[in-house]
Scaffold this active site. Structure first.
Site, mmCIF file in Angstrom:
data_model
loop_
_atom_site.group_PDB
_atom_site.id
_atom_site.type_symbol
_atom_site.label_atom_id
_atom_site.label_comp_id
_atom_site.label_asym_id
_atom_site.label_seq_id
_atom_site.Cartn_x
_atom_site.Cartn_y
_atom_site.Cartn_z
ATOM 1 N N LYS A 1 -37.595 5.884 -3.708
ATOM 2 C CA LYS A 1 -37.326 4.713 -2.856
ATOM 3 C C LYS A 1 -36.160 5.002 -1.906
ATOM 4 C CE LYS A 1 -35.709 0.654 -4.823
ATOM 5 N NZ LYS A 1 -34.604 0.089 -4.048
ATOM 6 N N ARG B 1 -34.549 6.269 3.812
ATOM 7 C CA ARG B 1 -33.816 7.140 4.752
ATOM 8 C C ARG B 1 -34.763 7.853 5.699
ATOM 9 N NH1 ARG B 1 -30.920 5.871 0.542
ATOM 10 N NH2 ARG B 1 -28.657 6.162 0.450
ATOM 11 N N GLY C 1 -31.641 -4.480 -0.651
ATOM 12 C CA GLY C 1 -30.252 -4.243 -0.244
ATOM 13 C C GLY C 1 -30.142 -3.026 0.659
ATOM 14 N N ASP D 1 -28.752 2.701 -11.447
ATOM 15 C CA ASP D 1 -30.028 1.985 -11.541
ATOM 16 C C ASP D 1 -30.716 2.189 -12.890
ATOM 17 O OD1 ASP D 1 -29.627 1.048 -8.988
ATOM 18 O OD2 ASP D 1 -30.853 2.590 -8.032
ATOM 19 N N ARG E 1 -27.395 -7.765 -13.703
ATOM 20 C CA ARG E 1 -28.108 -6.967 -14.716
ATOM 21 C C ARG E 1 -27.357 -6.886 -16.038
ATOM 22 N NH1 ARG E 1 -30.464 -2.342 -10.506
ATOM 23 N NH2 ARG E 1 -32.245 -3.619 -9.868
HETATM 24 C C1 S3P Z 1 -29.176 2.991 -3.143
HETATM 25 C C2 S3P Z 1 -27.904 3.037 -3.625
HETATM 26 C C3 S3P Z 1 -27.448 2.294 -4.818
HETATM 27 C C4 S3P Z 1 -28.631 1.890 -5.699
HETATM 28 C C5 S3P Z 1 -29.736 1.284 -4.904
HETATM 29 C C6 S3P Z 1 -30.249 2.244 -3.837
HETATM 30 C C7 S3P Z 1 -29.489 3.731 -1.905
HETATM 31 O O1 S3P Z 1 -26.774 1.133 -4.408
HETATM 32 O O2 S3P Z 1 -28.196 1.009 -6.701
HETATM 33 O O3 S3P Z 1 -30.815 0.956 -5.762
HETATM 34 O O4 S3P Z 1 -30.682 3.934 -1.598
HETATM 35 O O5 S3P Z 1 -28.547 4.123 -1.213
HETATM 36 P P1 S3P Z 1 -25.236 1.185 -3.897
HETATM 37 O O6 S3P Z 1 -25.185 2.157 -2.799
HETATM 38 O O7 S3P Z 1 -24.897 -0.206 -3.461
HETATM 39 O O8 S3P Z 1 -24.439 1.602 -5.086
#
Ligand code: S3P
Length: 435
Positions: free
Chosen positions: A20, A25, A92, A314, A345
């Site tokens: 993912k 990216r 996010g 994660d 979580r």
């Molecule tokens: C991610 C970074 C992590 C991870 C999220 C995916 C990413 O979060 O928990 O599931 O793709 O850069 P944070 O960068 O907020 O720690």
């Protein structure tokens, strides 16, 4: 609601969906390249679909071949002002990387929003450094929460020392830095996943790495590329734990990304007594890819320290499940970030595991779990969080009776085929039950 039945075997070979983080990216950087990128094994999850939809709304051409699981991403005439609000939904990564991308496109105006969960999550951590680069961003709670409005402009680089270890924040700043004036340096408090740095290098973009510092420079043109995205270690994690804690298991997970910034779970489980091997390692798009072979293991408790947390952030929900099956006490510390993920979580896993009879104490920044208590059947709530739903499904495999998971559809955020794979690996039928 879905019913999970106990099993003693997780056997065979499996491919997990494309990673993912790497897929997000590839989409963002693809939209910034001259010739576009073409990737196979793109993540089938809804989060990456949200990224593609936002980029399409900005005039990016996205060609998806669902049968071959390939995606071509190209913005031949550059990214345009979207006509409507950009909706990152539950993702996010989509929201934070978008803020980085949008901030540096002169004159473009855009509003970024998300679903109820994402609107609760902190955005100040990405807004503040972008504003320090000259970005114009405003929104709820003085820019702390979505929806946020961005008016793009020419940014200046600079040095940004992050308060939280976050690969999303690091990536947002690096994306903004590629179009900014002067060099852009991010200093992390501890190492986080480095997929952005690896992909930039693979695309021929200079990146200077020096310990916890990473620097990019203004880049006018990035050529295109094509490659295969490896399987998602965070998806593999559910099967690694499932095979380890069931009695007669032997499982091979093929073509998994084993980037060391992601595989902290293996290190911790190794200390706990995991019987595993990493085989056939190769590189794909600059990322380490291998088969992870796991067997039933007799686990013992351990302490996970704050420094280890970013490399398994994660995977902590499913590690909590493993800890209930380990002899002795497991303590997880320094994981307060878990409280601001898709759900809280720490709370979600404590409530769910307690309901099945686990000895688990919720602390401010983790859990204390006393292992090898019997887990009974019962009900688990997903809290709308894909990783909570999948972790509790793994708990269901070692309970003494069926475990029913409420609102399990959220697994489609990262792993739409999770329950099909569970059926195949356990050779049992899953039952849909009404609530
Ligand atoms: C991610 C970074 C992590 C991870 C999220 C995916 C990413 O979060 O928990 O599931 O793709 O850069 P944070 O960068 O907020 O720690």
């Amino acid at each position: 609601m879905i019913e999970i039945n106990p099993t003693s075997r997780i056997n065979g070979e499996i491919h997990v969906p494309g990673d993912k983080s790497i897929s997000h990216r590839a989409a963002f950087l693809g939209a910034m390249t001259r010739d576009g990128v073409e990737v196979s094994n793109f993540s089938p999850g809804q989060d990456c679909a949200s990224t593609l939809a936002c980029l399409e709304a900005m005039g990016c051409a996205v060609e998806q071949d669902k049968a071959l699981n390939t995606v071509k991403i190209k913005a031949p005439t550059g990214l345009k002002e979207p006509k409507d609000v950009l909706d990152a939904k539950n993702s996010g990564t989509t929201a934070r990387l978008l803020l980085g991308l949008l901030s540096g496109i002169p004159n473009l105006f855009a509003v970024v929003t998300g679903d109820e969960s994402l609107k609760r999550r902190p955005m100040g951590r990405v807004v503040k450094p972008l504003v320090a680069m000259g970005a114009k961003i405003d929104g709820r709670e003085f820019g702390e929460r979505l929806p946020l409005a961005v008016r793009g402009r020419k940014l200046s680089g600079g040095v940004h020392a992050l308060q939280v270890a976050s690969a999303q924040v690091k990536t947002a700043i690096l994306l903004a830095g590629l179009g900014a004036q002067g060099a852009t340096t991010v200093i992390e408090p501890s190492p986080t996943r480095d997929h952005t740095e690896i992909m930039l290098e693979y695309l021929g973009v200079p990146v200077l790495k020096d310990g916890l510092k990473v620097t990019v420079y203004p880049t006018s043109s990035i050529p295109g590329e094509s490659w295969r995205i490896p399987g998602d270690f965070s998806a593999a994690a559910f099967w690694i734990v499932a095979a380890a804690i069931t009695a007669e298991s032997e499982l091979r997970i093929k073509e998994v990304n084993v980037n060391p910034t992601r595989t902290g779970l293996l290190k911790v489980l190794e200390r706990m007594g995991l019987d595993h091997a990493i085989e056939d390692e190769t590189l794909s798009g600059g990322e380490r890819t291998a088969t992870v072979a796991v067997r039933s293991s007799r686990l013992k408790g351990t302490t996970v320290s704050p420094e280890e947390v970013p490399s398994l952030i994660d995977e902590l929900p499913v590690l909590a499940v493993a800890a209930t099956r380990a002899e002795g006490i497991t303590e997880i510390r320094g994981a307060r970030e878990l409280r601001v993920k898709e759900s809280d979580r720490i709370h979600a896993m404590a409530i769910n595991l307690k309901a099945l009879g686990a000895q688990i104490q919720e602390t401010d920044d983790g859990w204390i779990i006393e292992g090898r208590t019997t887990l009974s059947g019962g009900r688990a709530k997903s809290f709308g969080d894909h990783r909570v739903a999948m972790a509790m499904a793994v708990a269901g495999l070692v309970a003494t009776g069926p475990v029913c998971i409420e609102d399990e559809e959220c697994v489609s955020i990262s792993y739409p085929g999770f329950f099909d794979d569970l059926t195949e690996l356990t050779q049992t039928c899953l039952k849909e039950v009404s609530s």
